[in-house]
Design a protein around this motif. Structure first.
Motif: not given
Length: 317
Positions: A107-109, A126-131, A122-123, A119
């Protein structure tokens, strides 16, 4: 007073063990999977507990070690919230988390907690967990690996063996990787394409193929490697979900298999199971199966390649 949530009970238990000295600075905590098994909770709940402990500064993550009690000299202190953070750091922390705990725990967290940052930090990278998962996969496929070949050096069999063993070694290193790249929905990852390029070079050493046949052959080899690699993470997930290792699983389901073998309907299967019973069981070794399957596959291709007509059309009956 409201009842504690499941993850909070885990946090309280670990804090108590640290306070009374059962856990001391530098001691390694159980993995997410082990916590989930011990407490009978979901992986997400165990992950949330470890993340909360990290955010409280009670535990820290150490690369190649895992989560340890904070306060020991040399323990990773985390990255201050205002310290520079790079995309490479985020991706590497995510890979280490997935290697240790599985892709389900990512998870991003959790990545942010591993890095010791907020948290939202990190964004910025990267824009999302999928990316993030795509970046992780591309990075993992690009890692260097030393493997042995087979056959004449530089020949098609040697090149194909090296390509297959390289991918197998990477899947072994990162068990989650096989679940990111489904066979029917290939992803545009440059470092994954590089592995395909090596396979194409191997087939080019044989001779000319039409495009359909060339792609069929590449997919055939890749599917052997990835298909077995799927079981690496699959077994870890099964262990976390059931709490049973392979031997315990067979013991629990032994009565069911006895009913099948005792029916008299499957004499060959019954004889095989009896032989394994006398030998102490069947040892399922994925590394040996990989090499066996690769050898059989290459032997079959060698026969096909020896016939120019069959070589040019892989779908000819």
């Amino acid at each position: 007073m409201a009842a504690l949530a499941q993850y909070e009970r885990i946090v309280v238990d670990i804090r108590t063990r640290i306070a009374d000295g059962r856990l001391t600075p530098g001691d390694r905590l159980p993995s997410t999977r082990q916590l989930a098994k011990d407490w009978g909770v979901a992986l997400a709940t165990a992950t949330k507990a470890l993340t909360a402990l990290q955010q409280q500064g009670i535990v820290v993550s150490q690369p190649r070690v895992g989560t340890v009690v904070a306060g020991v000299a040399g323990a990773a202190p985390g990255t201050p919230a205002d310290a520079p953070l790079s995309r490479e750091q985020v991706v590497r922390a995510a890979i280490e988390l997935a290697d240790a705990e599985g892709l389900d725990a990512l998870s991003m967290r959790g990545v942010a907690a591993r890095l010791g940052v907020a948290t939202m930090s990190t964004y910025r990278h990267v824009t999302s967990k999928d990316q993030l998962i795509l970046l992780m996969a591309d990075t993992a496929f690009g890692e260097p690996v030393e493997v042995a070949g087979a056959g004449e050096p530089g020949g098609w069999r040697d090149l194909l063996t090296r390509a297959a063993r390289t991918m197998w070694a990477l899947y072994r290193r990162h068990p989650w990787l096989a679940h990111v790249t489904p066979l029917t929905r290939p992803l545009p990852l440059p470092n994954l394409v590089a592995h395909g390029e090596r396979m194409l070079a191997a087939f080019q050493a044989v001779g000319a193929f039409d495009p359909q046949s060339l792609q069929d052959l590449q997919v055939l080899v890749y599917s052997h490697v990835q298909g077995l690699a799927m079981q690496l993470e699959g077994e870890a997930r099964a262990l976390a979900d059931t709490g049973l290792d392979e031997d315990e699983w067979m013991a629990v389901n032994g009565a069911g298999f006895s009913g099948i073998t005792g029916s008299g309907r499957y004499p060959r299967f019954t004889a095989l199971m009896a032989a394994f019973g006398e030998a102490g069981g069947y040892d399922l070794d994925l590394d040996e199966l990989f090499e066996l399957g690769l050898g059989v596959l290459l032997d079959g291709l060698a026969v096909r390649f020896a016939d120019p007509d069959r070589r040019r059309d892989t779908r000819r009956r």
